[in-house]
Design a protein around this motif. Structure first.
Motif, PDB file in Angstrom:
ATOM      1  N   GLY A  62       0.790  -1.220   0.000  1.00 20.75           N
ATOM      2  CA  GLY A  62       0.000   0.000   0.000  1.00 20.75           C
ATOM      3  C   GLY A  62       0.819   1.264   0.000  1.00 20.75           C
ATOM      4  O   GLY A  62       0.277   2.357   0.233  1.00 20.75           O
ATOM      5  N   SER A  78      -1.133   5.636   0.054  1.00 23.11           N
ATOM      6  CA  SER A  78      -2.353   5.569  -0.740  1.00 23.11           C
ATOM      7  C   SER A  78      -2.900   6.961  -1.031  1.00 23.11           C
ATOM      8  O   SER A  78      -3.098   7.768  -0.118  1.00 23.11           O
ATOM      9  CB  SER A  78      -3.410   4.753   0.018  1.00 23.11           C
ATOM     10  N   ALA A 138      -6.755   3.803  -1.759  1.00 25.80           N
ATOM     11  CA  ALA A 138      -7.379   2.571  -1.273  1.00 25.80           C
ATOM     12  C   ALA A 138      -8.849   2.775  -0.992  1.00 25.80           C
ATOM     13  O   ALA A 138      -9.595   1.806  -0.781  1.00 25.80           O
ATOM     14  CB  ALA A 138      -6.663   2.092   0.000  1.00 25.80           C
TER      15      ALA A 138
END
Length: 427
Positions: free
Chosen positions: A292, A343, A415
């Motif tokens: 991520g 993210s 995300a």
């Protein structure tokens, strides 16, 4: 002393000098008419030739007896000239009493076409009745030759212009192909990373020196660079090509950003040491995708700092102070920096064509502060959205943008799922 004739009583009778002068004038007038450098003729109102000078007869190759009283003026003209005479020349002469400087062709000796300029005037009686037409015919062969030469010159110039335009089109196509060869055909797809780029060419006629690239290093790592070679044209393109391949080769050997830029500096400085100094600014960095996020390690050689737009909408430059130009000195210092893209974060690299654009009535530099404000003013939507917005910004600069501009944006996809409309049953 003038001689005079005397009568029987000794008084002067006739001035012989005056008589000789009068005779000379008469002879000269007739000779001037016959041997004039242009043709003369007089015709009746129906066009029948009543008088014609020797010059015109010579041009026609005709005897006077065959012409006077037997031919009309129109008979001396070519078929095309006769048609024009009957449809335009004669009606205009009858209506206005004079026609001046009309281009016609007569049937010259040997059947040759001879271009002439014709001027005709109607001579009237004291009561105003038309009596005859006096016509002057001027040799226009030199003028026609000049016009033909001028026409050939114009045609040649037009053909040269068309050829030059075709050559320019081919050159521009070749330049476009060469320019594209200095840039990646497309950016690679990297898991967990979004990338977008744009290249704006300020001049179709000159190769730019801006460049960028994104490529794999192996073992899940990637490298990127963006830079600007000093100058334009073929020389700048050669430096750009050398720079791109040097950066790629050096990164595969040792991807440390400072090491890579140091290798490039050594290559450029050694290659261009004969007075034709060539240098560039550049940012080189590596990407280490994680869970991520992406860790970034970069170094700058005299290049504008990267701008990072965070997921919360803020934007700040990643400082790389002290980085020196690449290729000028044998020993240089480069500035390095680290950051993490999480993210929704996007990192923007750009060349100074963007920030040095001239804007507004005072033609002021756009500047880094304005760029940051522009990025802050836009919601974070990833690299492609940011590049699209900046492309529109660049287009709005018009002629205020006089340098090529390269953009490269790298970011981690957000995300957060896109918001969905609430079902009607839940309202």
């Amino acid at each position: 002393m003038c001689r005079t004739a005397q009568d029987p009583d000794g008084e002067p009778d006739v001035d012989l000098a005056d008589a000789a002068f009068t005779s000379m004038l008469e002879d000269s007038a007739e000779e001037l008419y016959e041997q004039a450098p242009c043709g003369y003729l007089s015709t009746l109102m129906d066009g029948t030739i009543a008088k014609i000078n020797h010059t015109l007869l010579e041009w026609l190759g005709l005897e006077r007896a065959r012409v006077v009283g037997r031919m009309r003026f129109a008979d001396l003209l070519t078929v095309g000239g006769k048609l024009y005479h009957e449809t335009h020349f004669a009606p205009t002469l009858q209506l206005e009493g004079e026609v001046s400087g009309v281009a016609l062709d007569i049937k010259a000796v040997g059947g040759q076409r001879m271009p002439v300029l014709v001027t005709s005037r109607v001579k009237t009686s004291q009561s105003g009745e038309p009596m005859l037409i006096r016509t002057s015919v001027f040799d226009a062969r030199d003028r026609r030759a000049y016009e033909m030469e001028l026409l050939r010159g114009r045609r040649a110039a037009e053909e040269a212009r068309r050829q030059a335009e075709a050559d320019r089109d081919r050159l521009q196509e070749a330049l476009a192909v060469l320019q594209q060869s200095l840039l990646p055909a497309q950016l690679p797809a990297i898991p967990g990373l979004e990338a977008a780029a744009h290249y704006h060419t300020a001049s179709r006629d000159l190769l730019g020196g801006d460049f960028y690239d994104l490529f794999p290093l192996g073992t899940g790592r990637w490298a990127f660079f963006l830079g600007d070679v000093c100058g334009k044209g073929p020389q700048a393109a050669a430096v750009t090509s050398l720079t791109r391949y040097t950066l790629r080769a050096a990164a595969l050997h040792d991807p440390d950003p400072i090491t890579v830029l140091t290798t490039l500096n050594t290559v450029l400085h050694q290659r261009y040491t004969s007075g034709d100094t060539r240098y560039c600014t550049a940012i080189f960095g590596t990407l280490h995708p994680g869970d991520g996020h992406v860790d970034v390690h970069l170094a700058s050689g005299g290049h504008p700092s990267a701008l990072i737009q965070r997921a919360d909408g803020s934007a700040d430059y990643l400082p790389t102070p002290g980085g020196m130009l690449v290729g000028v000195l044998p020993d240089v210092q480069f500035a390095s920096a680290h950051t993490r893209l999480s993210s929704g974060d996007t990192m923007l690299l750009y060349t100074d064509g963007l920030t040095e654009a001239r804007t507004g009535p005072k033609r002021e530099l756009y500047g880094e502060d304005a760029l940051r404000a522009s990025v802050v003013g836009r919601p974070p939507a990833g690299p492609q959205a940011l590049i699209s917005a900046l492309t529109e910004l660049i287009a709005g600069f018009g002629d205020g943008l006089d340098d090529d501009t390269a953009l490269l944006a790298l970011g981690v996809p957000s995300a957060r799922p896109a918001s969905l409309p609430t079902p009607a049953s839940e309202t």
